[in-house]
Motif scaffolding. Structure first.
Motif, PDB file in Angstrom:
ATOM      1  N   ASP A  90       0.755  -1.266   0.127  1.00 42.23           N
ATOM      2  CA  ASP A  90       0.014   0.151  -0.012  1.00 42.23           C
ATOM      3  C   ASP A  90       0.844   1.290   0.028  1.00 42.23           C
ATOM      4  O   ASP A  90       0.218   2.437   0.101  1.00 42.23           O
ATOM      5  CB  ASP A  90      -0.872  -0.011   1.123  1.00 42.23           C
ATOM      6  CG  ASP A  90      -1.983  -1.110   1.133  1.00 42.23           C
ATOM      7  OD1 ASP A  90      -2.315  -1.448   0.130  1.00 42.23           O
ATOM      8  OD2 ASP A  90      -2.233  -1.742   2.233  1.00 42.23           O
ATOM      9  N   ALA A  91       2.193   0.960   0.029  1.00 45.15           N
ATOM     10  CA  ALA A  91       2.840   2.245  -0.083  1.00 45.15           C
ATOM     11  C   ALA A  91       4.282   1.943  -0.973  1.00 45.15           C
ATOM     12  O   ALA A  91       4.670   0.916  -1.100  1.00 45.15           O
ATOM     13  CB  ALA A  91       3.505   2.575   1.642  1.00 45.15           C
ATOM     14  N   ARG A 102       7.318   7.591   3.431  1.00 50.34           N
ATOM     15  CA  ARG A 102       6.161   6.642   2.963  1.00 50.34           C
ATOM     16  C   ARG A 102       5.266   7.521   2.370  1.00 50.34           C
ATOM     17  O   ARG A 102       4.574   8.575   2.642  1.00 50.34           O
ATOM     18  CB  ARG A 102       5.555   5.944   4.349  1.00 50.34           C
ATOM     19  CG  ARG A 102       4.650   4.839   3.969  1.00 50.34           C
ATOM     20  CD  ARG A 102       3.876   4.347   5.137  1.00 50.34           C
ATOM     21  NE  ARG A 102       2.987   3.390   4.842  1.00 50.34           N
ATOM     22  CZ  ARG A 102       1.748   3.461   4.598  1.00 50.34           C
ATOM     23  NH1 ARG A 102       1.094   4.803   4.554  1.00 50.34           N
ATOM     24  NH2 ARG A 102       1.041   2.257   4.196  1.00 50.34           N
ATOM     25  N   ASN A 160       1.563   6.959  -0.104  1.00 45.66           N
ATOM     26  CA  ASN A 160       0.525   6.213  -0.170  1.00 45.66           C
ATOM     27  C   ASN A 160       0.100   5.633  -1.522  1.00 45.66           C
ATOM     28  O   ASN A 160      -0.001   6.650  -2.511  1.00 45.66           O
ATOM     29  CB  ASN A 160      -0.638   6.886   0.589  1.00 45.66           C
ATOM     30  CG  ASN A 160      -2.105   6.063   0.307  1.00 45.66           C
ATOM     31  OD1 ASN A 160      -1.764   4.525  -0.345  1.00 45.66           O
ATOM     32  ND2 ASN A 160      -3.087   6.488   0.940  1.00 45.66           N
ATOM     33  N   ARG A 161       0.334   4.514  -1.952  1.00 46.04           N
ATOM     34  CA  ARG A 161       0.081   4.312  -3.472  1.00 46.04           C
ATOM     35  C   ARG A 161      -1.257   4.495  -3.964  1.00 46.04           C
ATOM     36  O   ARG A 161      -1.528   4.525  -5.047  1.00 46.04           O
ATOM     37  CB  ARG A 161       0.270   2.596  -3.554  1.00 46.04           C
ATOM     38  CG  ARG A 161       1.715   2.066  -3.516  1.00 46.04           C
ATOM     39  CD  ARG A 161       1.789   0.781  -3.734  1.00 46.04           C
ATOM     40  NE  ARG A 161       3.142   0.173  -3.780  1.00 46.04           N
ATOM     41  CZ  ARG A 161       4.010   0.427  -4.979  1.00 46.04           C
ATOM     42  NH1 ARG A 161       3.541   0.953  -6.037  1.00 46.04           N
ATOM     43  NH2 ARG A 161       5.283  -0.377  -4.670  1.00 46.04           N
ATOM     44  N   HIS A 162      -2.128   4.636  -2.988  1.00 42.63           N
ATOM     45  CA  HIS A 162      -3.657   4.800  -3.306  1.00 42.63           C
ATOM     46  C   HIS A 162      -4.041   6.328  -3.300  1.00 42.63           C
ATOM     47  O   HIS A 162      -5.226   6.546  -3.438  1.00 42.63           O
ATOM     48  CB  HIS A 162      -4.408   4.008  -2.363  1.00 42.63           C
ATOM     49  CG  HIS A 162      -4.173   2.317  -2.104  1.00 42.63           C
ATOM     50  ND1 HIS A 162      -4.297   1.623  -3.235  1.00 42.63           N
ATOM     51  CD2 HIS A 162      -3.604   1.797  -1.095  1.00 42.63           C
ATOM     52  CE1 HIS A 162      -3.766   0.450  -3.039  1.00 42.63           C
ATOM     53  NE2 HIS A 162      -3.659   0.449  -1.658  1.00 42.63           N
ATOM     54  N   ASP A 163      -3.215   7.135  -3.156  1.00 40.35           N
ATOM     55  CA  ASP A 163      -3.353   8.480  -3.147  1.00 40.35           C
ATOM     56  C   ASP A 163      -3.718   8.846  -4.558  1.00 40.35           C
ATOM     57  O   ASP A 163      -3.153   9.004  -5.408  1.00 40.35           O
ATOM     58  CB  ASP A 163      -2.238   9.365  -2.598  1.00 40.35           C
ATOM     59  CG  ASP A 163      -2.414  10.755  -2.656  1.00 40.35           C
ATOM     60  OD1 ASP A 163      -3.541  11.534  -3.400  1.00 40.35           O
ATOM     61  OD2 ASP A 163      -1.664  11.671  -1.954  1.00 40.35           O
TER      62      ASP A 163
END
Length: 365
Positions: free
Chosen positions: A63-64, A86, A88-91
């Motif tokens: 997720d990151a 870190r 956030n991959r979902h940003d």
């Protein structure tokens, strides 16, 4: 007139010469993503490569993305130490499509996914290299907080001058380091502000001044092309002139930039430069500049002298790239060292006189 390149270019059978697995990470437990785009020089009977080594922390969180930078709190206290942030991959505001960089949705780089330093490798035969276990030059200070990249080495007098890309959130600037022996290094400071890169210094003054080729990166108006500038002291640069532009519809329609340090010949200054098309396929080309006026192009080949064809050039971290930052001439042959697919170092050689013949033919039409 289309000048088809007739000369023979030979890739070293040992290619790739240096791979990520050959490099000990600067940070324990980190991964070396690439070793590429090395500055090259002969010194004390050896060929030295000053490698760009890109590494990153382990990516174990789905997720990151952990991005490496110089710790901003420590920078404010005058210390340069690497830390991670870190992301956030979902940003939804961020784009992770390019493995080299995290961008926002407007296309601007927000973080790099690796941080680069410079490291020496040595060889007597020009093929088998021994790489130092530790970094030679680490990023330092606020303007290098995202790393240092793509060095070129020029000997002028009794010192060696290293130009490199200094990367930070403020952009890509051009730094200068000098050394007499590749044991001690002196930072000379930034010589060009962002955004600029691909700087090579000429190995001798011309008309009483030092010269460089550089590549500004304009936004909105203009293209990433090769310019020249001159200086009285290697620090203060002016007299900027556009030298070579893009050529539409072919291998150098997207961007061009200086590659290896210019080579002095009886015909003028030989430059080996990179070009990329709009699909970011990088090749190497050749041109000839006036010996007494390095801002004047005498000849330029229409076709590349080296393009990505071998598997290590067409597949890799960033595929379809051959990108040289250094070459040496030995016994009439040019040994051109280049980064392949942004992850390994390779070498291709060719006869110097044969390339000059190609350029003479291009000059004469």
């Amino acid at each position: 007139m289309n000048n088809t390149v007739r000369m023979s270019v030979q890739r070293a059978p040992e290619n790739p010469l240096i791979k990520p697995g050959d490099i000990k990470p600067a940070m324990p437990g980190w991964e070396v993503l690439g070793v590429f785009n090395a500055g090259v020089i002969e010194h004390d009977g050896e060929i030295l490569m000053l490698l760009r080594v890109a590494e990153r922390p382990p990516q174990t969180d789905p997720d990151a993305v952990l991005v490496p930078v110089l710790d901003p709190d420590l920078l404010r206290r005058g210390r340069s130490e690497i830390t991670t942030i870190r992301v956030n991959r979902h940003d939804p505001a961020l784009d992770f499509d390019d493995p080299r960089v995290v961008r926002n949705r407007s296309g601007k780089a927000v973080w790099l996914t690796s941080i680069s330093h410079l490291r020496l490798a040595r060889s007597r035969d020009g093929v088998h290299f021994t790489v130092d276990d530790k970094p030679t030059v680490l990023p330092e200070g606020e303007r290098e907080s995202w790393g240092i990249e793509d060095p070129r080495i020029t000997r002028i007098g009794d010192r060696y001058y290293i130009t490199y890309s200094a990367v930070s959130e403020a952009g890509v600037a051009v730094g200068l380091i000098s050394t007499a022996d590749f044991a001690g290094f002196r930072r000379e400071g930034l010589v060009l502000a962002p955004t600029n890169k691909d700087v090579v210094l000429f190995p001798e003054p011309v008309g009483g001044r030092y010269w460089m080729l550089h590549r500004p990166v304009p936004e909105g108006i203009g293209d990433p092309e090769i310019w020249a500038a001159s200086s009285p002291d290697l620090i203060h640069w002016g007299g900027h002139r556009r030298v070579m532009g893009l050529r539409e519809g072919g291998w150098e329609s997207g961007r061009i930039g200086a590659g290896a340090v210019p080579i002095r010949t009886d015909d003028g200054w030989l430059i080996l430069y990179h070009g990329a098309d709009r699909g970011q396929r990088y090749c190497m080309g050749a041109a000839l500049l006036d010996a007494n006026d390095p801002g004047r192009v005498l000849a330029r080949l229409d076709e590349p002298i080296l393009e990505p064809e071998a598997p290590y050039e067409t597949d890799g971290f960033f595929p379809n790239v051959v990108f040289s930052c250094g070459a040496v001439v030995r016994d009439g042959r040019v040994l051109m060292y280049y980064g392949a697919s942004d992850d390994t170092m390779a070498c291709a050689s060719f006869d110097l006189e044969a390339l000059l013949d190609e350029l003479r033919r291009a000059r004469n039409g």
